[in-house]
Scaffold this active site. Structure first.
Site, PDB file in Angstrom:
ATOM      1  N   SER A 113     -19.213 109.341  79.048  1.00  0.00           N
ATOM      2  CA  SER A 113     -19.914 108.968  80.268  1.00  0.00           C
ATOM      3  C   SER A 113     -19.028 108.265  81.286  1.00  0.00           C
ATOM      4  O   SER A 113     -18.077 108.847  81.779  1.00  0.00           O
ATOM      5  CB  SER A 113     -21.118 108.111  79.894  1.00  0.00           C
ATOM      6  N   HIS A 114     -19.289 106.977  81.542  1.00  0.00           N
ATOM      7  CA  HIS A 114     -18.580 106.283  82.610  1.00  0.00           C
ATOM      8  C   HIS A 114     -17.199 105.792  82.186  1.00  0.00           C
ATOM      9  O   HIS A 114     -16.450 105.297  83.022  1.00  0.00           O
ATOM     10  CB  HIS A 114     -19.416 105.091  83.092  1.00  0.00           C
ATOM     11  N   ASP A 278     -22.185 109.640  87.545  1.00  0.00           N
ATOM     12  CA  ASP A 278     -21.175 109.211  86.585  1.00  0.00           C
ATOM     13  C   ASP A 278     -20.535 110.394  85.859  1.00  0.00           C
ATOM     14  O   ASP A 278     -20.805 111.557  86.172  1.00  0.00           O
ATOM     15  CB  ASP A 278     -21.777 108.214  85.591  1.00  0.00           C
ATOM     16  N   ASP A 280     -20.889 112.000  83.029  1.00  0.00           N
ATOM     17  CA  ASP A 280     -21.671 113.081  82.421  1.00  0.00           C
ATOM     18  C   ASP A 280     -22.942 113.410  83.202  1.00  0.00           C
ATOM     19  O   ASP A 280     -23.788 114.165  82.721  1.00  0.00           O
ATOM     20  CB  ASP A 280     -22.018 112.735  80.967  1.00  0.00           C
ATOM     21  N   ASP A 282     -25.602 111.672  84.184  1.00  0.00           N
ATOM     22  CA  ASP A 282     -26.951 111.159  83.918  1.00  0.00           C
ATOM     23  C   ASP A 282     -27.294 109.928  84.748  1.00  0.00           C
ATOM     24  O   ASP A 282     -28.418 109.461  84.718  1.00  0.00           O
ATOM     25  CB  ASP A 282     -27.173 110.900  82.412  1.00  0.00           C
ATOM     26  N   ARG A 283     -26.300 109.388  85.482  1.00  0.00           N
ATOM     27  CA  ARG A 283     -26.619 108.194  86.271  1.00  0.00           C
ATOM     28  C   ARG A 283     -26.387 108.435  87.752  1.00  0.00           C
ATOM     29  O   ARG A 283     -25.746 109.397  88.151  1.00  0.00           O
ATOM     30  CB  ARG A 283     -25.803 107.011  85.772  1.00  0.00           C
ATOM     31  N   THR A 345     -31.943  98.442  75.679  1.00  0.00           N
ATOM     32  CA  THR A 345     -31.010  99.243  76.458  1.00  0.00           C
ATOM     33  C   THR A 345     -30.666 100.547  75.731  1.00  0.00           C
ATOM     34  O   THR A 345     -30.450 100.546  74.524  1.00  0.00           O
ATOM     35  CB  THR A 345     -29.727  98.423  76.683  1.00  0.00           C
ATOM     36  N   GLU A 364     -33.220 102.331  83.918  1.00  0.00           N
ATOM     37  CA  GLU A 364     -32.417 101.192  83.510  1.00  0.00           C
ATOM     38  C   GLU A 364     -31.694 100.627  84.724  1.00  0.00           C
ATOM     39  O   GLU A 364     -31.405 101.346  85.682  1.00  0.00           O
ATOM     40  CB  GLU A 364     -31.370 101.623  82.479  1.00  0.00           C
ATOM     41  N   GLU A 365     -31.324  99.349  84.606  1.00  0.00           N
ATOM     42  CA  GLU A 365     -30.607  98.692  85.703  1.00  0.00           C
ATOM     43  C   GLU A 365     -29.225  99.282  85.921  1.00  0.00           C
ATOM     44  O   GLU A 365     -28.611  99.068  86.948  1.00  0.00           O
ATOM     45  CB  GLU A 365     -30.492  97.193  85.436  1.00  0.00           C
ATOM     46  N   LYS A 377     -31.549 110.402  81.013  1.00  0.00           N
ATOM     47  CA  LYS A 377     -31.575 110.002  82.406  1.00  0.00           C
ATOM     48  C   LYS A 377     -30.886 111.097  83.206  1.00  0.00           C
ATOM     49  O   LYS A 377     -30.135 111.890  82.655  1.00  0.00           O
ATOM     50  CB  LYS A 377     -30.923 108.635  82.604  1.00  0.00           C
ATOM     51  N   ARG A 497     -22.256  91.362  79.220  1.00  0.00           N
ATOM     52  CA  ARG A 497     -23.036  91.611  80.429  1.00  0.00           C
ATOM     53  C   ARG A 497     -24.022  90.467  80.627  1.00  0.00           C
ATOM     54  O   ARG A 497     -24.721  90.079  79.696  1.00  0.00           O
ATOM     55  CB  ARG A 497     -23.810  92.920  80.322  1.00  0.00           C
TER      56      ARG A 497
HETATM   57  C1  VG1 Z   1     -24.526 101.160  79.157  1.00  0.00           C
HETATM   58  C2  VG1 Z   1     -25.707 100.776  80.025  1.00  0.00           C
HETATM   59  C3  VG1 Z   1     -26.979 101.377  79.459  1.00  0.00           C
HETATM   60  C4  VG1 Z   1     -26.811 102.899  79.336  1.00  0.00           C
HETATM   61  C5  VG1 Z   1     -25.580 103.205  78.512  1.00  0.00           C
HETATM   62  C6  VG1 Z   1     -25.304 104.672  78.405  1.00  0.00           C
HETATM   63  O1  VG1 Z   1     -24.714 100.657  77.851  1.00  0.00           O
HETATM   64  O2  VG1 Z   1     -25.820  99.385  80.121  1.00  0.00           O
HETATM   65  O3  VG1 Z   1     -28.059 101.036  80.274  1.00  0.00           O
HETATM   66  O4  VG1 Z   1     -27.943 103.478  78.734  1.00  0.00           O
HETATM   67  O5  VG1 Z   1     -24.438 102.578  79.085  1.00  0.00           O
HETATM   68  O6  VG1 Z   1     -25.182 105.220  79.654  1.00  0.00           O
HETATM   69  P1  VG1 Z   1     -24.025  99.300  77.308  1.00  0.00           P
HETATM   70  O7  VG1 Z   1     -24.375  99.197  75.869  1.00  0.00           O
HETATM   71  O8  VG1 Z   1     -22.556  99.453  77.582  1.00  0.00           O
HETATM   72  O9  VG1 Z   1     -24.592  98.199  78.139  1.00  0.00           O
HETATM   73  V1  VG1 Z   1     -24.074 106.434  79.894  1.00  0.00           V
HETATM   74  O10 VG1 Z   1     -24.335 106.993  81.379  1.00  0.00           O
HETATM   75  O11 VG1 Z   1     -22.675 105.741  79.399  1.00  0.00           O
HETATM   76  O12 VG1 Z   1     -24.476 107.640  78.734  1.00  0.00           O
HETATM   77 CO    CO Z   2     -23.630 108.730  81.652  1.00  0.00          CO
END
Ligand code: VG1
Ligand code: CO
Length: 544
Positions: A113-114, A278, A280, A282-283, A345, A364-365, A377, A497
């Site tokens: 993802s990110h 992001d 993948d 989803d955000r 989360t 989610e935030e 998402k 966080r």
């Molecule tokens: C983070 C975000 C969470 C999200 C997760 C996966 O997780 O806070 O809200 O669902 O990434 O998103 P964490 O445990 O690092 O707080 V993604 O777009 O990385 O699949």
């Molecule tokens: Co993502």
């Protein structure tokens, strides 16, 4: 088909986090590492024989090699059909849709993802179940347990598959379908939103937009949908070619990492609408001309206006937010008399509620919003939702948000992230908080009186499963809140966080800068957790 059984030795670190297993590419490239994990995933399923598996990823470094390996393991484990995105690409929401549409047994999504990509950066893998959503915790726990004792995996002796050509290939009992990664998803979006209205608004230039794909997976999706189908000006999608290292950036849609977009949106030649997605897909980040929309507000606004969108015109069954997400959507739910759920989360906790039709929208935030159209998402979905609202309401992003605040009040919100904190220090902070919480109730700190302080534990109302230690929360008598959590997606040290919010009913104060409005609470959070003092840092790594 010749099947080989390969002897292997287990690893002890294959515990999936918030969203799948994420590690450095170098870790995944260790001997048998990926193979062990994939075999563990399959071993923990009932029976893969004759089943369909969806496969695709965000295109980051190691995506293609990993797909070739997984094809061979899946074939050896008896899957009879593999549906794979062309070039090995599928956005997370598109993968979710393809699993659902084809009634597949599940899917493997290759993404971190990110997290940044490249030979020295991160890779990830996640299993999604037949509803299209991330596997629940009891399953990922079982996979982790199995991965610690696995001694062998199966591999089919078949040649590498041509991932570039859209085709159906039959290899003895195995059908391999290489599909266009975008078309099914584009069709789904057209079934949800008013594409005629969007076409009129975008092709006439009535709404101008810039979408920053951050060199990640959404480039091809955004180009096809926004430019080709809806007629937005060519070039509206920037950084639209997926790159293995995302051009060296963090594909994280916030004002820090989507810098090019942020600069444009806060300049005097800003378009009507800006968005980013992001790694993948989803955000989403939503920005108006000179106006940033907090994700928690975005969720609340989508919920409040949902009946303006064709797919939700009959209203919502309910809404849900993750615990650290602001309470803005709760106010909408209470005004509309809708059930509102608070989950830990991670998207996996929304799946049961969506399947049972307890909720229609959730978010989610962390810039993630979605609905019952898939079980992930969905970044572009949120972008189209906003565009549809802007076109329908004939208002700017800022006007829509300000009007919302006037009606419901504003939940001023911010998240402070401290990345790559030494794990011992981070654990110390949480041990200290755990001891401190029970002493706080009833205490006053300036205008803030603690009304509760606890560690969040969630009981799923559908299957009764319990997830504990999901973050520390401190609530105040005036509705303000702060939450402390350790990230479950980072790969270096610990990411701390801190989530802070304060409710402001007074419309004359809605124009405030969030950091200023939250300054007292931010100071109080430091007093409680002492992250700056213990790490010697002067500021968070990222503020959103
Ligand atoms: C983070 C975000 C969470 C999200 C997760 C996966 O997780 O806070 O809200 O669902 O990434 O998103 P964490 O445990 O690092 O707080 V993604 O777009 O990385 O699949
Ligand atoms: Co993502």
């Amino acid at each position: 088909m010749k099947i080989e059984t390969i002897d292997s030795t287990p690893y002890n670190d294959q515990k999936p986090g918030t969203s799948g297993l994420r590690k450095k590419v170098k870790v995944f490239q260790q001997r048998h590492y990926l193979e062990n994990f994939v075999q563990s995933v399959f071993d923990c399923l009932d029976d893969c024989n004759g089943k369909t598996l969806v496969l695709g990823g965000d295109g980051r470094y190691f995506n293609r090699q990993a797909i070739q390996i997984i094809i061979k393991i899946a074939a050896a484990n008896g899957f009879s059909c593999l549906i794979i995105g062309q070039s090995g690409l599928l956005s997370t929401p598109a993968a979710s849709h393809i699993i659902r549409k084809n009634q597949a047994y599940g899917g493997l999504i290759l993404s971190a993802s990110h997290n940044p990509g490249g030979a020295d950066e991160d890779f990830g893998i996640k299993y999604n179940i037949s509803n299209g959503g991330p596997a629940p915790e009891n399953y990922t726990d079982a996979v982790f347990k199995h991965s610690q004792t696995i001694t062998q995996y199966k591999l089919a002796d078949i040649p590498d598959v041509d991932l570039e050509t859209i085709a159906d290939v039959q290899l003895e009992n195995l059908q391999i379908r290489i599909i266009d990664p975008v078309s099914d998803y584009a069709e789904l979006m057209a079934s949800i939103f008013d594409f005629e209205l969007l076409k009129n608004s975008l092709s006439s230039g009535k709404i101008s937009l810039v979408f920053d794909a951050m060199h990640a997976i959404t480039g091809p999706y955004a180009k096809r949908i926004l430019e080709d189908i809806l007629g937005a000006k060519a070039g509206s999608v920037i950084n639209g070619t997926p790159l293995e290292d995302f051009g060296g950036g963090h594909p994280d849609p916030n004002l820090v990492y989507a810098k090019e977009l942020a600069e444009l949106m806060f300049s005097d030649h800003a378009p009507t609408f800006g968005a980013a997605s992001d790694g993948d897909g989803d955000r989403n980040m939503i920005v108006g001309a000179n106006f940033f929309v907090t994700p928690s507000d975005s969720l609340a606004i989508l919920a409040a206006n949902a009946t303006l969108i064709p797919a939700y015109k009959n209203g919502l069954s309910g809404v849900a937010r993750s615990m650290p997400t602001s309470q803005a959507v709760d106010r909408v739910a209470s005004a509309l008399n809708l059930p509102c759920f608070e989950t830990p989360t991670g998207w996996k906790f929304f799946g049961n509620l969506l399947d049972a039709d307890k909720i229609t929208l959730c978010g989610e935030e962390s810039f993630g919003t979605g609905s019952n159209h898939v079980r992930e998402k969905d970044g572009l979905w949120a972008v189209l939702f906003w565009l549809n609202l802007i076109a329908k309401k004939e208002q700017s992003v800022a006007e829509i948000v300000q009007e919302h605040w006037q009606k419901f009040g504003r939940d001023i919100y911010s998240r402070h992230d401290y990345d790559a904190v030494d794990s011992t220090i981070a654990n110390g902070i949480f041990d200290h908080l755990r001891a401190l919480l029970p002493t706080l109730e009833g205490q006053s700190f300036g205008e803030y009186t603690v009304s509760y302080a606890d560690e969040f534990s969630y009981t799923d109302s559908i299957d009764g499963s319990v997830s504990s230690q999901q973050g520390m929360r401190i609530g105040f008598a005036n509705g303000s809140r702060m939450v402390f959590r350790l990230s479950g997606t980072g790969t270096v040290g610990a990411t701390l966080r801190i989530y802070i919010e304060r409710f402001e009913p007074d419309a004359s104060k809605h124009g405030q800068d969030a950091q200023q409005a939250l300054a007292q609470l931010i100071e109080l959070a430091e007093q409680f957790c002492q992250v700056k003092q213990l790490t010697g840092r002067v500021a968070p790594t990222v503020i959103t």
